[in-house]
Design a protein around this motif. Sequence first.
Motif, PDB file in Angstrom:
ATOM      1  N   ALA A 192       0.814  -1.215   0.000  1.00  0.00           N
ATOM      2  CA  ALA A 192       0.000   0.000   0.000  1.00  0.00           C
ATOM      3  C   ALA A 192       0.850   1.268   0.000  1.00  0.00           C
ATOM      4  CB  ALA A 192      -0.935  -0.007   1.204  1.00  0.00           C
ATOM      5  N   GLY A 193       2.168   1.122   0.134  1.00  0.00           N
ATOM      6  CA  GLY A 193       3.047   2.280   0.122  1.00  0.00           C
ATOM      7  C   GLY A 193       3.180   2.981   1.456  1.00  0.00           C
ATOM      8  N   ARG A 194       2.645   2.377   2.530  1.00  0.00           N
ATOM      9  CA  ARG A 194       2.718   3.007   3.851  1.00  0.00           C
ATOM     10  C   ARG A 194       3.942   2.561   4.646  1.00  0.00           C
ATOM     11  NH1 ARG A 194      -2.993   2.085   3.276  1.00  0.00           N
ATOM     12  NH2 ARG A 194      -2.773   0.016   4.232  1.00  0.00           N
ATOM     13  N   LEU A 195       4.617   1.530   4.177  1.00  0.00           N
ATOM     14  CA  LEU A 195       5.849   1.025   4.793  1.00  0.00           C
ATOM     15  C   LEU A 195       6.873   0.870   3.693  1.00  0.00           C
ATOM     16  CD1 LEU A 195       7.081  -0.136   7.488  1.00  0.00           C
ATOM     17  CD2 LEU A 195       6.354  -2.392   6.676  1.00  0.00           C
ATOM     18  N   ASP A 196       8.118   1.218   3.997  1.00  0.00           N
ATOM     19  CA  ASP A 196       9.132   1.239   2.944  1.00  0.00           C
ATOM     20  C   ASP A 196       9.744  -0.123   2.643  1.00  0.00           C
ATOM     21  OD1 ASP A 196       9.013   4.026   2.442  1.00  0.00           O
ATOM     22  OD2 ASP A 196      10.244   4.407   4.231  1.00  0.00           O
ATOM     23  N   ALA A 197      10.055  -0.894   3.677  1.00  0.00           N
ATOM     24  CA  ALA A 197      10.865  -2.093   3.442  1.00  0.00           C
ATOM     25  C   ALA A 197      10.656  -3.117   4.539  1.00  0.00           C
ATOM     26  CB  ALA A 197      12.347  -1.706   3.364  1.00  0.00           C
ATOM     27  N   MET A 198      11.153  -4.322   4.270  1.00  0.00           N
ATOM     28  CA  MET A 198      11.073  -5.407   5.250  1.00  0.00           C
ATOM     29  C   MET A 198      11.972  -6.544   4.794  1.00  0.00           C
ATOM     30  SD  MET A 198       7.734  -7.692   6.294  1.00  0.00           S
ATOM     31  CE  MET A 198       7.794  -8.859   7.660  1.00  0.00           C
ATOM     32  N   ALA A 199      12.583  -7.235   5.736  1.00  0.00           N
ATOM     33  CA  ALA A 199      13.248  -8.506   5.459  1.00  0.00           C
ATOM     34  C   ALA A 199      12.278  -9.600   5.880  1.00  0.00           C
ATOM     35  CB  ALA A 199      14.556  -8.628   6.224  1.00  0.00           C
ATOM     36  N   ALA A 200      11.732 -10.330   4.903  1.00  0.00           N
ATOM     37  CA  ALA A 200      10.682 -11.312   5.167  1.00  0.00           C
ATOM     38  C   ALA A 200      11.110 -12.685   4.704  1.00  0.00           C
ATOM     39  CB  ALA A 200       9.383 -10.915   4.458  1.00  0.00           C
ATOM     40  N   ALA A 201      10.491 -13.713   5.285  1.00  0.00           N
ATOM     41  CA  ALA A 201      10.690 -15.062   4.768  1.00  0.00           C
ATOM     42  C   ALA A 201      10.252 -15.090   3.309  1.00  0.00           C
ATOM     43  CB  ALA A 201       9.889 -16.066   5.582  1.00  0.00           C
ATOM     44  N   THR A 202      11.043 -15.755   2.475  1.00  0.00           N
ATOM     45  CA  THR A 202      10.776 -15.759   1.039  1.00  0.00           C
ATOM     46  C   THR A 202       9.352 -16.196   0.726  1.00  0.00           C
ATOM     47  OG1 THR A 202      13.105 -16.229   0.607  1.00  0.00           O
ATOM     48  CG2 THR A 202      11.563 -16.662  -1.172  1.00  0.00           C
ATOM     49  N   GLY A 203       8.895 -17.251   1.369  1.00  0.00           N
ATOM     50  CA  GLY A 203       7.566 -17.755   1.088  1.00  0.00           C
ATOM     51  C   GLY A 203       6.471 -16.767   1.429  1.00  0.00           C
ATOM     52  N   SER A 204       6.665 -15.979   2.500  1.00  0.00           N
ATOM     53  CA  SER A 204       5.667 -14.993   2.885  1.00  0.00           C
ATOM     54  C   SER A 204       5.535 -13.890   1.842  1.00  0.00           C
ATOM     55  CB  SER A 204       6.029 -14.376   4.242  1.00  0.00           C
ATOM     56  OG  SER A 204       6.047 -15.342   5.261  1.00  0.00           O
ATOM     57  N   ALA A 205       6.659 -13.495   1.272  1.00  0.00           N
ATOM     58  CA  ALA A 205       6.669 -12.369   0.339  1.00  0.00           C
ATOM     59  C   ALA A 205       6.376 -12.766  -1.102  1.00  0.00           C
ATOM     60  CB  ALA A 205       8.025 -11.667   0.397  1.00  0.00           C
ATOM     61  N   LEU A 206       6.556 -14.047  -1.431  1.00  0.00           N
ATOM     62  CA  LEU A 206       6.510 -14.475  -2.833  1.00  0.00           C
ATOM     63  C   LEU A 206       5.195 -14.140  -3.543  1.00  0.00           C
ATOM     64  CD1 LEU A 206       8.338 -15.728  -4.903  1.00  0.00           C
ATOM     65  CD2 LEU A 206       7.542 -17.992  -4.201  1.00  0.00           C
ATOM     66  N   PRO A 207       4.014 -14.360  -2.938  1.00  0.00           N
ATOM     67  CA  PRO A 207       2.781 -14.029  -3.670  1.00  0.00           C
ATOM     68  C   PRO A 207       2.713 -12.564  -4.098  1.00  0.00           C
ATOM     69  CG  PRO A 207       2.294 -15.423  -1.794  1.00  0.00           C
ATOM     70  CD  PRO A 207       3.731 -15.023  -1.654  1.00  0.00           C
ATOM     71  N   LEU A 208       3.097 -11.646  -3.205  1.00  0.00           N
ATOM     72  CA  LEU A 208       3.042 -10.227  -3.543  1.00  0.00           C
ATOM     73  C   LEU A 208       4.169  -9.834  -4.495  1.00  0.00           C
ATOM     74  CD1 LEU A 208       2.038  -8.634  -0.116  1.00  0.00           C
ATOM     75  CD2 LEU A 208       0.626  -8.967  -2.138  1.00  0.00           C
ATOM     76  N   ILE A 209       5.304 -10.542  -4.424  1.00  0.00           N
ATOM     77  CA  ILE A 209       6.378 -10.305  -5.396  1.00  0.00           C
ATOM     78  C   ILE A 209       5.890 -10.679  -6.787  1.00  0.00           C
ATOM     79  CG2 ILE A 209       8.645 -11.112  -6.176  1.00  0.00           C
ATOM     80  CD1 ILE A 209       9.460 -11.361  -3.247  1.00  0.00           C
ATOM     81  N   ARG A 210       5.234 -11.820  -6.908  1.00  0.00           N
ATOM     82  CA  ARG A 210       4.745 -12.276  -8.212  1.00  0.00           C
ATOM     83  C   ARG A 210       3.704 -11.316  -8.794  1.00  0.00           C
ATOM     84  NH1 ARG A 210       4.261 -18.595  -6.295  1.00  0.00           N
ATOM     85  NH2 ARG A 210       6.358 -19.246  -6.939  1.00  0.00           N
ATOM     86  N   GLU A 211       2.940 -10.681  -7.916  1.00  0.00           N
ATOM     87  CA  GLU A 211       1.932  -9.731  -8.378  1.00  0.00           C
ATOM     88  C   GLU A 211       2.509  -8.351  -8.638  1.00  0.00           C
ATOM     89  OE1 GLU A 211      -1.227  -9.686  -5.532  1.00  0.00           O
ATOM     90  OE2 GLU A 211      -1.560 -11.856  -5.630  1.00  0.00           O
ATOM     91  N   GLY A 212       3.798  -8.158  -8.310  1.00  0.00           N
ATOM     92  CA  GLY A 212       4.429  -6.866  -8.514  1.00  0.00           C
ATOM     93  C   GLY A 212       4.052  -5.822  -7.484  1.00  0.00           C
ATOM     94  N   LYS A 213       3.448  -6.257  -6.366  1.00  0.00           N
ATOM     95  CA  LYS A 213       2.997  -5.300  -5.356  1.00  0.00           C
ATOM     96  C   LYS A 213       4.082  -4.941  -4.360  1.00  0.00           C
ATOM     97  CE  LYS A 213      -1.880  -6.578  -5.682  1.00  0.00           C
ATOM     98  NZ  LYS A 213      -3.070  -7.114  -4.971  1.00  0.00           N
ATOM     99  N   VAL A 214       5.050  -5.839  -4.163  1.00  0.00           N
ATOM    100  CA  VAL A 214       6.270  -5.527  -3.418  1.00  0.00           C
ATOM    101  C   VAL A 214       7.444  -5.945  -4.297  1.00  0.00           C
ATOM    102  CG1 VAL A 214       5.105  -5.871  -1.198  1.00  0.00           C
ATOM    103  CG2 VAL A 214       6.436  -7.730  -2.194  1.00  0.00           C
ATOM    104  N   LEU A 215       8.571  -5.257  -4.146  1.00  0.00           N
ATOM    105  CA  LEU A 215       9.694  -5.455  -5.057  1.00  0.00           C
ATOM    106  C   LEU A 215      10.887  -6.060  -4.327  1.00  0.00           C
ATOM    107  CD1 LEU A 215       9.482  -1.986  -6.873  1.00  0.00           C
ATOM    108  CD2 LEU A 215       8.309  -4.134  -7.460  1.00  0.00           C
ATOM    109  N   PRO A 216      11.444  -7.175  -4.829  1.00  0.00           N
ATOM    110  CA  PRO A 216      12.599  -7.795  -4.175  1.00  0.00           C
ATOM    111  C   PRO A 216      13.893  -7.063  -4.499  1.00  0.00           C
ATOM    112  CG  PRO A 216      12.032  -9.030  -6.139  1.00  0.00           C
ATOM    113  CD  PRO A 216      10.988  -7.936  -6.017  1.00  0.00           C
TER     114      PRO A 216
END
Length: 318
Positions: A192-216
Amino acid sequence: MPRPSRRALLAFAASAASLAHRAVAQAAPLRLVVGFPAGTTPDTLARLYAAAIAGPLNQAVVVDNRVGAGGLLAAEQVARSTADGNTLFVGGNGPISINRHLTDRLPFDPDRDFRPVAFLGLTQQVLVVRPGLPTDLQALIAYARANEINYGSVGAGSGGHLFMAGVVQQTGMKGQHVPYRGAPQALVEIAAGRLDAMAAATGSALPLIREGKVLPVAVSGPEPLLPEVKTFEQSGVPGFNLQLWNGIFAPRATPDAVVDRLGNAFTAAAADETVRRGVAAAGFAVQPLDPAAMTRFIAAESTRWGEIARATGVRLAD
């Protein structure tokens, strides 16, 4: 004294079998205590294994989510529970390897109060950012040296918190930590653009990475797990070959025979194709380690996390 008749012996055997059957049926369920909410990676792994071990153990297995303090509440509960093998902790980096370096008032001792039973799996962390921020690590570092960023985690003292604090400290970035109850909430805030960054478990972030909503930006670990995403080492920031993991722990006084029985059940489950597919879908890799190997692995991890804790000065509130 007359010998009992064959009919009497058969009746006795049937009665004994019935009693044994009822004793098994009425056995207390095995509780896997998870310190994070339903839907998080530790919870997902616990439920995968719970379904696989219930039959071989001939025992109901339930997942008990005891959320709070980054997993410390769950860990303390299991550490203080009866050491009969019916209450186990689904532990990971924070309560077992990291928090010991962040406070002098930990309510349990990870080495004295627990014994390893089985290793569930491990994964890399991926540094993700909101759309609009640089996805090249060196460019992100330059940006964050000039503009303070806020970064999320699943709680103060978690692996993601200390990892990001270490990156910020080592690279000279300006960063402010924002804790959340779980990775899904923090990732939604990034999307949503309200938080800049995060170090997350790959599996947790992967769905949103695939949708282009968060950037690796970069991944931890010796080898990149995501296509076209470099490791921190490859991106010019060494020293962050640290992975996230989960394992099963029993109270220290649990008898060897009980730990062996439970460990065998988890090891067999790790070879089950359904479990392996589920673990992979969660972004983890199955890596069976026996209790001795787990002890060595945890000691090495704890040493490295301790170095980062001292360098960053991160502490848990007493």
